[in-house]
Write an enzyme that holds these catalytic residues in place. Structure first.
Site, PDB file in Angstrom:
ATOM      1  CB  THR A   1      -0.914   0.032   1.237  1.00 14.22           C
ATOM      2  OG1 THR A   1      -0.126   0.127   2.408  1.00 14.22           O
ATOM      3  CG2 THR A   1      -1.816  -1.190   1.291  1.00 14.22           C
ATOM      4  CG  ASP A   2      -0.983   4.984  -1.113  1.00 16.96           C
ATOM      5  OD1 ASP A   2      -1.568   4.729  -0.037  1.00 16.96           O
ATOM      6  OD2 ASP A   2      -1.553   5.550  -2.060  1.00 16.96           O
ATOM      7  CB  ALA A   3       2.093   7.309   2.700  1.00 16.30           C
TER       8      ALA A   3
END
Length: 73
Positions: A1-3
């Site tokens: 996932t991203d941030a």
């Protein structure tokens, strides 16, 4: 996932491919064995995903598989 905890869309196909390999192993067509023996080739000829909303950590998804005839609309 991203941030933000959202799954990158292409990673869905990685997840599906992992399920596909597990399915093949369960029915006696383990991918590693088949590639080593080169006796069977099972191509993925079509894949699609409907991106209705972002997937986040902890979300549950449904993954389906079938023959091209079964999944065509």
């Amino acid at each position: 996932t991203d941030a933000a905890g959202i799954l990158f869309f292409a990673n869905q196909f990685k997840m599906v491919h992992d399920i596909y390999e597990r399915f093949l192993a369960q029915i006696g067509f383990g991918v590693g064995d088949r590639f080593a023996r080169r006796d069977v080739f099972i191509p993925i000829v079509h894949a699609e995903a409907d991106f209705i909303r972002p997937l986040r950590v902890g979300d549950t998804i449904e993954i389906g598989a079938g023959s091209a005839r079964e999944t065509r609309r």
